[in-house]
Design an enzyme around this catalytic site. Structure first.
Site, PDB file in Angstrom:
ATOM      1  N   HIS A 162      -5.709   2.799   1.606  1.00 24.99           N
ATOM      2  CA  HIS A 162      -5.020   4.034   2.003  1.00 24.99           C
ATOM      3  C   HIS A 162      -5.705   4.721   3.194  1.00 24.99           C
ATOM      4  O   HIS A 162      -5.044   5.113   4.155  1.00 24.99           O
ATOM      5  CB  HIS A 162      -4.983   5.037   0.844  1.00 24.99           C
ATOM      6  CG  HIS A 162      -4.400   4.495  -0.429  1.00 24.99           C
ATOM      7  ND1 HIS A 162      -3.454   3.505  -0.451  1.00 24.99           N
ATOM      8  CD2 HIS A 162      -4.618   4.823  -1.726  1.00 24.99           C
ATOM      9  CE1 HIS A 162      -3.131   3.243  -1.716  1.00 24.99           C
ATOM     10  NE2 HIS A 162      -3.821   4.032  -2.491  1.00 24.99           N
TER      11      HIS A 162
ATOM     12  N   ASP B 259       0.903  -1.153   0.000  1.00 18.00           N
ATOM     13  CA  ASP B 259       0.000   0.000   0.000  1.00 18.00           C
ATOM     14  C   ASP B 259       0.938   1.198   0.000  1.00 18.00           C
ATOM     15  O   ASP B 259       1.585   1.498   1.018  1.00 18.00           O
ATOM     16  CB  ASP B 259      -0.868   0.003   1.260  1.00 18.00           C
ATOM     17  CG  ASP B 259      -1.803   1.202   1.295  1.00 18.00           C
ATOM     18  OD1 ASP B 259      -1.424   2.270   0.793  1.00 18.00           O
ATOM     19  OD2 ASP B 259      -2.908   1.076   1.855  1.00 18.00           O
ATOM     20  N   HIS B 260       1.029   1.881  -1.131  1.00 18.75           N
ATOM     21  CA  HIS B 260       2.121   2.859  -1.261  1.00 18.75           C
ATOM     22  C   HIS B 260       1.984   4.010  -0.266  1.00 18.75           C
ATOM     23  O   HIS B 260       2.954   4.703   0.024  1.00 18.75           O
ATOM     24  CB  HIS B 260       2.259   3.354  -2.701  1.00 18.75           C
ATOM     25  CG  HIS B 260       1.225   4.339  -3.139  1.00 18.75           C
ATOM     26  ND1 HIS B 260      -0.031   3.993  -3.519  1.00 18.75           N
ATOM     27  CD2 HIS B 260       1.273   5.693  -3.249  1.00 18.75           C
ATOM     28  CE1 HIS B 260      -0.718   5.079  -3.858  1.00 18.75           C
ATOM     29  NE2 HIS B 260       0.060   6.129  -3.699  1.00 18.75           N
TER      30      HIS B 260
END
Ligand code: BG6
Length: 523
Positions: free
Chosen positions: A274, A211-212
């Site tokens: 996010h 999950d960047h």
């Protein structure tokens, strides 16, 4: 930051080479402690190498790591995808793209490209990569370690994993790991199915769900801010905090991703991952030790403590929206339903706002308002902690509820930074109050720009550090929460889409969600 002190190559040091600082605000670096670690030799296999993600994030990220000498000398990158191609063509494509983006250091780029290869392959037949992988491992002395980055469309995750496993390229106890892109699943059932497949073939310690957002500098800094300073934690609770707002607003639309977005929508695309990562980072209890287990245990507890949203309260607590036509910065833009590849009667949501409660001692009664959407007025991602108002005004003409409450803001985008607003007296003979901001901007203070989220995460995966990756239980709990909402929505399809104009701040119902509590979204 949260590197596992147990990592073979990690060491805690007094930093020898402090970052260059320019100081519009006074910055004193008393002592810098850094966790330093170099990646071990490895072969990186990008499955889905002809895709957008590989070219926009993964290859540039790996190149930058190479440039700043954070990659080991012993590495190779094998791009694998269905499109026909060969090493020379792939290298030319990368070279042209990097040069177009302004890369002028031809020698370094050529050095990097000597480590890069390409094979055209069907995702159900990844076994054909076995012999080139052996050859490259020998040539680059990577000692057999392989990192498979699955960056394909989610529909082929399962066949890619199955074929890697059948070929013996991955397996429990093998010197191989898998990085897998979000979405990890489409709902609770599919997430569990994908997980079962992963765990049948790998140990959890070999799975890196990316999950960047977790690689973003500000997200990591929330931990330092909260737990490396003693003045904030005492006020970080229901006694001092009125509410928390988390906003991930984008002015961009779906950008040629209709195929993906039509099936996903905002809740699956952004909230399940996010938004819940931001929520759990800001609300978690202090981990006793910042290691991958304890950090993720604490975040999990937050999601576990979320008050369930019963079906009859769904519309009261959750708002969905879809953009109609409008204008962004004065430029007209089309409605979602008019975007290429979108069903003209689509009911996919491009906006979600939610009011949540965390039922634990720290947060009881404190609302968390979350909103996220495409084609909103401005691109901004931030977490704002709004403190309670002063209990009493010493100036009778100025009632206590007219004082602006203090707001602490963690801004992730557009400019990463932290700010704290407070009331102060304006200079002069009268008592005039004004709201001021104490602001810290990464770019102004540290001349070095932050490492891109993907770079950080790729490096961590190469180092075997899972701290900033999503653990199975977090993914599962988060899907369980979202699936209840999705099921509720299925029962009553939206009758009012599109319900917000592109370039606005979302549907009227989203304003009402917060305004009925006597509060307002930040502008
Ligand atoms: C991705 C979503 O995960 O995050 C996109 O799929 C979204 O729809 C993007 O635009 C936002 O990321 P960032 O880093 O630009 O905030």
């Amino acid at each position: 930051m949260p590197a596992d002190a147990g990592l073979p190559n990690a060491k805690l040091t007094d930093q020898q080479d402090p970052p260059q600082i320019s100081a519009p605000v006074k910055v004193t670096l008393h002592q810098l402690f850094c966790m330093e670690a170099t990646a071990a030799p490895c072969g990186i296999v990008i499955i889905g190498a002809s895709g957008d993600l590989a070219h926009r994030k993964l290859l540039p990220g790996l190149y930058h790591l190479y440039k700043v000498k954070l990659l080991p000398k012993e590495f190779f990158i094998l791009g694998a995808a269905r499109s026909p191609g060969d090493d020379a063509g792939f290298r030319d494509q990368i070279e042209a793209a990097f040069k177009e983006k302004g890369e002028t250091d031809g020698a370094t780029l050529r050095g990097f490209l000597e480590h890069v290869y390409y094979r055209s392959v069907q995702y159900a037949q990844l076994g054909t990569l076995e012999s080139p992988l052996k050859e490259f491992a020998l040539k680059h002395a990577t000692q057999g370690k392989l990192l498979f980055h699955i960056a394909t469309p989610p529909e082929v995750y399962e066949s890619a994993i199955a074929s890697l496993s059948q070929a013996g390229l991955i397996g429990k106890g093998k010197n191989a790991a898998v990085i897998i892109e979000k979405p990890f699943g489409y709902d609770l059932d599919s997430a569990r199915r994908l997980n079962r497949l992963l765990l049948a073939n790998l140990d959890e310690s070999q799975i890196y769900r990316i999950d960047h957002y977790l690689g973003k500098e500000t997200v990591q800094n929330i931990l330092m801010f909260r737990f490396a300073n003693s003045i904030f934690e005492p006020v970080w609770n229901r006694r001092y905090i009125d509410h928390v707002q988390i906003t991930a607003a984008e002015s961009i639309g779906i950008e040629h991703r209709a195929g993906f977005y039509e099936k996903a929508g905002n809740l699956r695309d952004v909230f399940q991952n996010h938004m819940f990562q931001l929520l759990s980072t800001v609300a978690m209890e202090p981990p006793v030790v910042l290691d991958q287990d304890q950090y993720r245990n604490e975040k999990l507890k937050v999601i576990r403590s979320l008050r369930p949203i019963p079906a009859e309260k769904l519309n009261e607590m959750v708002v969905r929206g879809q953009y109609g036509s409008g204008a962004i910065d004065g430029t007209p833009v089309a409605a979602y339903r008019q975007e290429e590849g979108v069903n003209p009667a689509s009911t996919t949501e491009t906006f979600v706002a939610m009011k949540l409660f965390i039922d634990n001692w720290r947060w009881e009664g404190v609302p968390f308002y979350l909103r996220s959407g495409k084609r909103l007025a401005r691109g901004v991602t931030e977490i704002a902690i709004q403190f309670k108002q002063v209990p009493h005004s010493m100036i009778p003409a100025f009632p206590a509820d007219q004082f602006s409450p203090n707001v602490l803001t963690f801004r992730l985008q557009p400019q990463e930074g932290i700010s704290l607003s407070f009331e102060a007296k304006q200079p002069g003979t009268k008592f005039c109050m004004t709201t001021l901001d104490m602001a810290f901007n990464y770019k102004d203070v540290f001349r070095k720009s932050s490492m891109e989220a993907y770079e950080r995460l790729l490096l961590d995966a190469m180092q075997g550090d899972q701290t900033l990756f999503v653990r199975e239980d977090m993914n599962d709990l988060s899907w369980a929460f979202m699936t209840t909402i999705l099921k509720g929505w299925e029962q009553s399809p939206p009758g009012n889409f599109p319900n917000y104009a592109a370039g606005s701040w979302g549907p009227r119902e989203a304003q009402a969600l917060i305004e009925k509590d006597g509060r307002a979204w930040r502008k």
